[in-house]
Write an enzyme that holds these catalytic residues in place. Structure first.
Site, PDB file in Angstrom:
ATOM      1  N   GLY A 211      10.704  -0.206  17.065  1.00 23.54           N
ATOM      2  CA  GLY A 211       9.395   0.057  17.657  1.00 23.54           C
ATOM      3  C   GLY A 211       8.218   0.049  16.704  1.00 23.54           C
TER       4      GLY A 211
ATOM      5  N   CYS B 123      12.490 -11.853  10.194  1.00 21.62           N
ATOM      6  CA  CYS B 123      12.488 -11.418   8.792  1.00 21.62           C
ATOM      7  C   CYS B 123      13.545 -12.235   8.047  1.00 21.62           C
ATOM      8  CB  CYS B 123      12.702  -9.912   8.651  1.00 21.62           C
ATOM      9  SG  CYS B 123      14.188  -9.290   9.452  1.00 21.62           S
TER      10      CYS B 123
HETATM   11  C1  LIG Z   1      14.184  -7.702  14.182  1.00 21.45           C
HETATM   12  S1  LIG Z   1      14.687  -6.450  15.239  1.00 21.45           S
HETATM   13  C2  LIG Z   1      13.175  -5.983  15.981  1.00 21.45           C
HETATM   14  C3  LIG Z   1      12.315  -5.053  15.144  1.00 21.45           C
HETATM   15  C4  LIG Z   1      11.152  -4.492  15.932  1.00 21.45           C
HETATM   16  N1  LIG Z   1      10.320  -5.529  16.492  1.00 21.45           N
HETATM   17  C5  LIG Z   1      10.265  -3.568  15.097  1.00 21.45           C
HETATM   18  O1  LIG Z   1       9.244  -3.980  14.586  1.00 21.45           O
HETATM   19  O2  LIG Z   1      10.612  -2.386  14.962  1.00 21.45           O
HETATM   20  C6  LIG Z   1      15.437  -7.369  16.515  1.00 21.45           C
HETATM   21  C7  LIG Z   1      15.806  -6.553  17.732  1.00 21.45           C
HETATM   22  O3  LIG Z   1      16.270  -7.467  18.731  1.00 21.45           O
HETATM   23  C8  LIG Z   1      17.208  -6.792  19.542  1.00 21.45           C
HETATM   24  N2  LIG Z   1      17.935  -7.827  20.302  1.00 21.45           N
HETATM   25  C9  LIG Z   1      18.974  -8.585  19.915  1.00 21.45           C
HETATM   26  N3  LIG Z   1      19.309  -9.436  20.893  1.00 21.45           N
HETATM   27  C10 LIG Z   1      18.464  -9.216  21.902  1.00 21.45           C
HETATM   28  C11 LIG Z   1      18.300  -9.764  23.203  1.00 21.45           C
HETATM   29  N4  LIG Z   1      19.099 -10.747  23.658  1.00 21.45           N
HETATM   30  N5  LIG Z   1      17.328  -9.270  23.993  1.00 21.45           N
HETATM   31  C12 LIG Z   1      16.518  -8.273  23.563  1.00 21.45           C
HETATM   32  N6  LIG Z   1      16.630  -7.704  22.351  1.00 21.45           N
HETATM   33  C13 LIG Z   1      17.581  -8.174  21.542  1.00 21.45           C
HETATM   34  C14 LIG Z   1      18.018  -5.996  18.551  1.00 21.45           C
HETATM   35  O4  LIG Z   1      18.657  -4.904  19.199  1.00 21.45           O
HETATM   36  C15 LIG Z   1      16.945  -5.554  17.557  1.00 21.45           C
HETATM   37  O5  LIG Z   1      16.490  -4.272  17.872  1.00 21.45           O
END
Ligand SMILES: C[S@@+](CC[C@H](N)C(=O)[O-])C[C@H]1O[C@@H](n2cnc3c(N)ncnc32)[C@H](O)[C@@H]1O
EC number: 2.1.1.176
Length: 428
Positions: free
Chosen positions: A256, A372
């Protein structure tokens, strides 16, 4: 078990041999430790993971055969001892004695002789061992071979700099909550608290600390005056450029950080979606601390037909799941947990999310694609393919070298983490 070296060996065993993530294992191991020992546990685990191939090489030279089965965890205790002897300022006799003592709490006092003998031989033969490690290429760079090959292909001139940056400790960046303070105002509060820091005009909400500190010593942290977030990650909300009353989707939102930044910049209606329900709880915690509101949705971004209410979004942030190869210095376990084949699998998932989320954007709307990662397959190649196949997608350059054939802005680890951004708008 409260012996810090024993806990480090067990944690490293869980990460390297059992494939567990360091960020999940460390808090569990650190539960019963004093703050000082917590810091030591973290320092040892990060350090061993940074230099794993070199430490493995030393053990190969010193043991007739690697420790296996129930004795495997003691191989990691040897890495812990050697890491302290080579890379930390622990006095040599203390490093050996404390590592040998750890066997008591690991209920293996019978191995004291072996561990003591190996660490003493390591000390005596250190120069020869170091020379032999320098002749092995994987020990020179301490990264997996498949990853080095990909970096060499993508960055023929900079790959060694990226590997070197990955071995460094990452700086601690703060994101000032602009709904409460300007960056200059918060900088003054840090001055008053005696916390040394600097500002970087490229990152307009960011402040970098000279030394990491406990978040609760930061002025107004509990009240939401600032958050800890790397400078590169802070660009997401700025590139998205949210406006008051807009309908915004943050499609991969947990934990988040970027959702909250969007809401600090505009009074928008944000849907924060994530496929991982536990991680989504952390979005709620972060929103609560900052007294912000978003609609948290547990769902899969690649299948919007299962959850979308049919109302299009003004702006969409796609911070897609990725290899995280831009944040290795913060998560050195990534080097050993990721496999070459993961990159293709991730690229397939990213493509599916991008293609299936695109229809949810309004004509004239803006989408930011972010990772990232430092690998083109997840970044510029992914976006170039999307632009080629999507007639109503308009590429918006973020800087001079951001072109439709190699779209996006690639940041490499250094002042900030390694990150990738591309901005795409939809034809009216
Ligand atoms: C790079 S992290 C996001 C970091 C977040 N945007 C932040 O700034 O705190 C990627 C996120 O994508 C989620 N994720 C993975 N596959 C997904 C999907 N099919 N649909 C939605 N979320 C997904 C993961 O659980 C993870 O929390």
């Amino acid at each position: 078990m409260t012996n810090v070296r024993a806990l480090a060996a067990e944690t490293l065993f869980q990460v390297v041999d059992k494939g567990q993530s360091l960020s999940a294992q460390l808090p569990y191991a650190a539960q019963k430790l004093s703050p000082k020992d917590k810091a030591l546990l973290q320092q040892i685990c990060y350090g061993v993971l940074r230099y794993l191939p070199t430490l493995e090489h030393y053990c190969q030279q010193l043991l007739d055969q690697p420790l296996k089965g129930k004795r495997r965890v003691f191989q990691f205790l040897l890495y812990v001892g050697m890491y302290q002897l080579q890379y930390m300022r622990t006095p040599e006799h203390a490093a050996v004695a404390e590592t040998v003592n750890a066997l008591q709490s690991m209920r293996a006092p019978g191995l004291k002789g072996l561990v003591n003998a190996i660490l003493r031989t390591f000390q005596r033969q250190f120069s020869e061992l170091q020379e032999s490690a320098a002749r092995v290429s994987v020990c020179q760079y301490n990264h997996p071979g498949w990853f080095m090959k990909k970096l060499q292909a993508a960055y023929p001139e900079h790959w060694q700099d990226i590997l070197a940056a990955n071995q460094e400790q990452a700086p601690m960046w703060l994101r000032v909550n602009r709904a409460h303070y300007s960056v200059n105002e918060y900088s003054e509060l840090l001055d008053d608290a005696g916390i040394e820091h600097s500002l970087e005009p490229r990152f307009e909400d960011g402040i970098v600390l000279d030394k990491p500190c406990d978040v609760y010593s930061l002025p107004g942290f509990r009240e939401g005056a600032c958050s800890v977030q790397d400078a590169a990650a802070q660009l997401a909300a700025r590139y998205l450029d949210p406006q008051d009353n807009e309908r915004i989707l943050d499609a991969c939102a947990a934990p988040g950080g970027k959702t909250c930044h969007i809401l600090e910049l505009a009074k928008a209606n944000v849907d924060a979606l994530d496929a991982d329900s536990e991680r989504l709880l952390r979005v709620e915690d972060n929103l609560q601390r900052l007294e912000l509101k978003a609609n948290c949705i547990h769902a899969d971004a690649s299948t919007p037909n299962e959850w979308w209410d049919g109302q299009a979004y003004d702006r969409i942030l796609l911070d897609v799941p990725c290899s995280a190869t831009g944040v290795i210095r913060r998560h050195p376990d990534i080097k050993w947990l990721r496999r070459n084949s993961d990159i293709d699998d991730l690229a397939v998932l990213q493509k599916k999310i991008l293609e299936n989320i695109w229809p949810l954007l309004k004509p004239g709307g803006t989408l930011i694609y972010a990772t990232c990662s430092v690998l083109p397959a997840e970044n510029s190649e992914q976006v170039a393919n999307f632009l080629d196949c999507t007639t109503d997608a308009i590429h918006q350059p973020l800087h001079e070298s951001d072109t439709p054939t190699t779209p996006g802005l690639q940041l490499l680890p250094g002042l900030s983490d390694g990150f990738y951004y591309a901005k795409i708008t939809k034809q009216q």
